[in-house]
Design a protein around this motif. Structure first.
Motif, mmCIF file in Angstrom:
data_model
loop_
_atom_site.group_PDB
_atom_site.id
_atom_site.type_symbol
_atom_site.label_atom_id
_atom_site.label_comp_id
_atom_site.label_asym_id
_atom_site.label_seq_id
_atom_site.Cartn_x
_atom_site.Cartn_y
_atom_site.Cartn_z
ATOM 1 N N ILE A 402 13.146 -4.046 3.547
ATOM 2 C CA ILE A 402 12.541 -4.650 2.274
ATOM 3 C C ILE A 402 11.047 -4.802 2.415
ATOM 4 O O ILE A 402 10.310 -4.590 1.471
ATOM 5 C CB ILE A 402 13.407 -5.826 2.008
ATOM 6 C CG1 ILE A 402 14.694 -5.216 1.470
ATOM 7 C CG2 ILE A 402 12.794 -6.515 0.693
ATOM 8 C CD1 ILE A 402 15.835 -6.360 1.192
ATOM 9 N N ALA A 403 10.811 -5.491 3.525
ATOM 10 C CA ALA A 403 9.391 -5.904 3.871
ATOM 11 C C ALA A 403 8.689 -4.770 3.923
ATOM 12 O O ALA A 403 7.414 -4.686 3.583
ATOM 13 C CB ALA A 403 9.211 -6.829 5.121
ATOM 14 N N THR A 404 9.093 -3.693 4.517
ATOM 15 C CA THR A 404 8.148 -2.342 4.689
ATOM 16 C C THR A 404 7.999 -1.972 3.673
ATOM 17 O O THR A 404 6.804 -1.327 3.091
ATOM 18 C CB THR A 404 8.918 -1.552 5.702
ATOM 19 O OG1 THR A 404 9.213 -1.940 6.875
ATOM 20 C CG2 THR A 404 8.191 -0.045 5.726
ATOM 21 N N ALA A 405 8.897 -1.742 2.597
ATOM 22 C CA ALA A 405 8.750 -1.271 1.257
ATOM 23 C C ALA A 405 7.688 -2.181 0.440
ATOM 24 O O ALA A 405 6.886 -1.329 -0.204
ATOM 25 C CB ALA A 405 9.898 -1.355 0.372
ATOM 26 N N LEU A 406 7.673 -3.481 0.588
ATOM 27 C CA LEU A 406 6.848 -4.068 -0.089
ATOM 28 C C LEU A 406 5.211 -3.921 0.495
ATOM 29 O O LEU A 406 4.428 -3.798 -0.312
ATOM 30 C CB LEU A 406 7.057 -5.712 0.119
ATOM 31 C CG LEU A 406 6.252 -6.766 -0.593
ATOM 32 C CD1 LEU A 406 6.078 -6.392 -2.106
ATOM 33 C CD2 LEU A 406 6.780 -8.328 -0.391
ATOM 34 N N GLU A 407 5.285 -3.599 1.742
ATOM 35 C CA GLU A 407 3.894 -3.297 2.196
ATOM 36 C C GLU A 407 3.518 -2.102 1.769
ATOM 37 O O GLU A 407 2.440 -1.978 1.416
ATOM 38 C CB GLU A 407 4.067 -3.442 3.891
ATOM 39 C CG GLU A 407 2.858 -2.976 4.685
ATOM 40 C CD GLU A 407 2.701 -3.006 5.790
ATOM 41 O OE1 GLU A 407 1.766 -2.846 6.514
ATOM 42 O OE2 GLU A 407 3.907 -3.357 6.634
ATOM 43 N N ARG A 408 4.299 -1.273 1.680
ATOM 44 C CA ARG A 408 4.175 0.063 1.295
ATOM 45 C C ARG A 408 3.612 0.005 -0.310
ATOM 46 O O ARG A 408 2.580 0.873 -0.625
ATOM 47 C CB ARG A 408 5.195 1.121 1.183
ATOM 48 C CG ARG A 408 5.103 2.482 0.578
ATOM 49 C CD ARG A 408 4.358 3.498 1.545
ATOM 50 N NE ARG A 408 2.896 3.309 1.327
ATOM 51 C CZ ARG A 408 1.982 3.627 2.276
ATOM 52 N NH1 ARG A 408 2.296 4.099 3.500
ATOM 53 N NH2 ARG A 408 0.772 3.793 1.988
ATOM 54 N N ILE A 409 4.296 -0.694 -1.108
ATOM 55 C CA ILE A 409 3.646 -0.925 -2.345
ATOM 56 C C ILE A 409 2.506 -1.541 -2.437
ATOM 57 O O ILE A 409 1.446 -1.147 -3.124
ATOM 58 C CB ILE A 409 4.700 -1.729 -3.141
ATOM 59 C CG1 ILE A 409 6.057 -0.934 -3.267
ATOM 60 C CG2 ILE A 409 4.240 -2.312 -4.602
ATOM 61 C CD1 ILE A 409 7.343 -2.002 -3.869
ATOM 62 N N LYS A 414 -3.341 -1.000 -3.809
ATOM 63 C CA LYS A 414 -4.823 -1.246 -3.353
ATOM 64 C C LYS A 414 -5.327 0.048 -3.440
ATOM 65 O O LYS A 414 -6.627 0.113 -3.992
ATOM 66 C CB LYS A 414 -4.947 -1.799 -1.968
ATOM 67 C CG LYS A 414 -4.563 -3.272 -1.696
ATOM 68 C CD LYS A 414 -5.118 -3.763 -0.435
ATOM 69 C CE LYS A 414 -6.469 -3.483 -0.066
ATOM 70 N NZ LYS A 414 -6.904 -3.857 1.268
ATOM 71 N N GLN A 415 -4.858 1.157 -3.401
ATOM 72 C CA GLN A 415 -5.348 2.527 -3.451
ATOM 73 C C GLN A 415 -5.237 3.020 -4.547
ATOM 74 O O GLN A 415 -5.500 4.070 -4.953
ATOM 75 C CB GLN A 415 -4.886 3.717 -2.338
ATOM 76 C CG GLN A 415 -5.138 3.097 -0.836
ATOM 77 C CD GLN A 415 -4.425 4.060 0.129
ATOM 78 O OE1 GLN A 415 -3.965 5.229 -0.286
ATOM 79 N NE2 GLN A 415 -3.930 3.381 1.472
ATOM 80 N N GLN A 416 -4.527 2.447 -5.727
ATOM 81 C CA GLN A 416 -4.366 2.827 -7.043
ATOM 82 C C GLN A 416 -3.417 4.260 -6.925
ATOM 83 O O GLN A 416 -3.758 5.228 -7.785
ATOM 84 C CB GLN A 416 -5.599 2.847 -7.714
ATOM 85 C CG GLN A 416 -6.207 1.542 -7.981
ATOM 86 C CD GLN A 416 -7.339 1.564 -8.955
ATOM 87 O OE1 GLN A 416 -7.680 2.778 -9.938
ATOM 88 N NE2 GLN A 416 -7.841 0.422 -9.238
ATOM 89 N N LYS A 417 -2.451 4.400 -6.177
ATOM 90 C CA LYS A 417 -1.854 5.405 -5.811
ATOM 91 C C LYS A 417 -0.353 5.081 -6.038
ATOM 92 O O LYS A 417 0.452 5.552 -5.273
ATOM 93 C CB LYS A 417 -2.176 5.934 -4.617
ATOM 94 C CG LYS A 417 -3.607 6.564 -4.766
ATOM 95 C CD LYS A 417 -3.774 7.526 -3.497
ATOM 96 C CE LYS A 417 -5.262 8.107 -3.519
ATOM 97 N NZ LYS A 417 -5.774 9.001 -2.201
#
Length: 443
Positions: A402-409, A414-417
């Motif tokens: 879950i923490a990894t997914a939040l970091e990915r989001i 930030k990159q607007q992607k």
């Protein structure tokens, strides 16, 4: 069954703004009308009177259900201000001893007694030849109880739509055979057996629900008993809007959750995942907000806010109801808020019944054109649908994942992607076609 045209629809919560159990049936109505079906609807007084066809609203006969229905009726009439508080508190005080007695003698969930007026009035319609088929849908199981009684007394064709599993299993090894001590749960066991025996057709909303129903009821899909199958309910566009609103990135990453919360479906999961993210990216503290719409915060979320100091991170907006100034319904306001989100949070829960349940909000989310972050539990069918649509996907209980997914989001934002949703929304038209095909209806 091709000659049948007039359907008696039993739905306790029909036309209740923002209620999933209501939207599941009300969204079907235009497609049923298009198929040549003439509905007659029986509901509680909680919903708005429908003018398109006969719609009769009945007060439940039990005190607990009367109190529940009365509260919603008063809210529809006068809002939730002073008059609402005065009248509902007075009625609650007057009915309290009778509700206690009802609970002591029967122990059923509050809406059970609505089955009685639905049955009595339905019996008159069936015997007078004004309806050809009874369709019970819920939500509240009182609709199915009324349908069962009508079937047993008259032999009329009866079809049933089960929203949530009637039998709640405890763990993956529990098949649901054990008789529970709780009287309401015991009655739901009984009602499921009766549905699979007496209904002509019965359907559930997930593969898991159909699977376990068949395990408990091997008579399902035999010639003498009910024909059971799975239907994906879908949803109509919230607020009736089909055009996707172009998304604009702002200074905040807005993670938005819509719908009910509880300790087994808690936003504390998101708040706890923020801790390692903020340790790694301290600047994120000023740029992430979590929004909760549609329900009060659960105790675990409230505790996490206090413990972690996230009062300014999580914003609770409560339930969105009809705005008397703009005239917008709750559903219309919900759509606007969904489209403003950067990412929509789909909390599945952590109970065993998640294997048989897909949150109804999932189907509404698909209409918004916004990325979904699903945190799911033991439901391959839901996981597959999320993956096919390019969603962010985590498993309940997997704190690292879950923490990894939040970091990915966070990094994608930030990159607007952020992930762009794939595929098309799932409307209600496909559900109605499936139902009519399964019951061999022809207009």
């Amino acid at each position: 069954m091709s000659e049948k045209k007039s359907w008696l629809i039993l739905s306790h919560g029909f036309n209740m703004d923002g209620r999933a159990s209501s939207q599941t049936i009300t969204d079907k109505i235009p497609y049923l009308l298009e198929a040549g079906i003439q509905p007659i609807v029986f509901s509680a007084i909680t919903g708005i009177q429908d003018q398109r066809f006969p719609h009769r609203r009945f007060l439940a006969w039990g005190p607990a259900a009367f109190r529940f229905d009365f509260r919603h009726w008063i809210a529809n009439q006068y809002g939730r201000g002073f008059i609402y508080k005065l009248l509902t508190r007075t009625v609650s005080i007057v009915l309290a001893p009778f509700i206690g007695l009802e609970k002591l003698i029967l122990g059923y969930s509050s809406q059970w007694s609505w089955a009685m007026p639905a049955f009595i009035h339905g019996l008159g319609l069936v015997r007078s030849g004004k309806v050809d088929l009874v369709f019970s849908t819920g939500g509240a199981w009182s609709a199915h109880l009324a349908g069962l009684w009508l079937k047993k007394w008259t032999g009329i064709a009866w079809i049933a739509e089960i929203h949530d599993p009637l039998v709640i299993r405890k763990n993956p090894n529990d098949q649901g055979f054990e008789q529970p001590k709780n009287r309401d749960a015991r009655f739901r066991h009984y009602l499921e057996r009766q549905l699979t025996k007496y209904a002509d057709h019965v359907w559930w909303f997930t593969d898991g629900a159909v699977h376990y129903a068949k395990v408990r009821n091997p008579n399902l899909n035999t010639p003498e008993n009910a024909h059971g199958f799975m239907v994906l309910p879908g949803a109509e566009p919230p607020g009736g809007v089909t055009a996707e609103k172009p998304h604009r990135y702002s200074e905040k990453l807005n993670l938005c959750h819509f719908g009910s919360l509880a300790n087994d479906r808690s936003l504390s999961t998101i708040l706890n995942a923020l801790v390692p993210l903020l340790e790694k990216y301290p600047v994120a503290r000023d740029h992430i907000q979590v929004h909760a719409y549609g329900a009060a915060l659960d105790p675990l979320t409230i505790q996490a806010i206090k413990t972690l100091g996230f009062n300014d991170v999580l914003l609770a907006h409560g339930r969105l109801e009809k705005d008397p100034i703009t005239g917008k319904s709750g559903r219309e306001q919900v759509l606007e808020k969904m489209q403003e989100a950067d990412v929509l949070i789909l909390l599945h829960g952590n109970d065993e019944w998640c294997a048989e349940y897909i949150p109804s909000k999932f189907y509404e989310y698909l209409w918004t054109g916004r990325p979904i972050w699903g945190i799911t539990h033991r439901n391959p069918q839901l996981d597959q649908m999320l993956e096919e649509r390019g969603a962010y996907l985590s498993q309940e209980g997997d704190a690292i994942g879950i923490a990894t997914a939040l970091e990915r989001i966070w990094l994608d934002w930030k990159q607007q992607k952020l992930h762009q949703p794939l595929g098309s929304p799932m409307g209600v038209d496909q559900a109605v076609r499936k139902i009519l095909t399964e019951i061999q209806w022809q207009s």
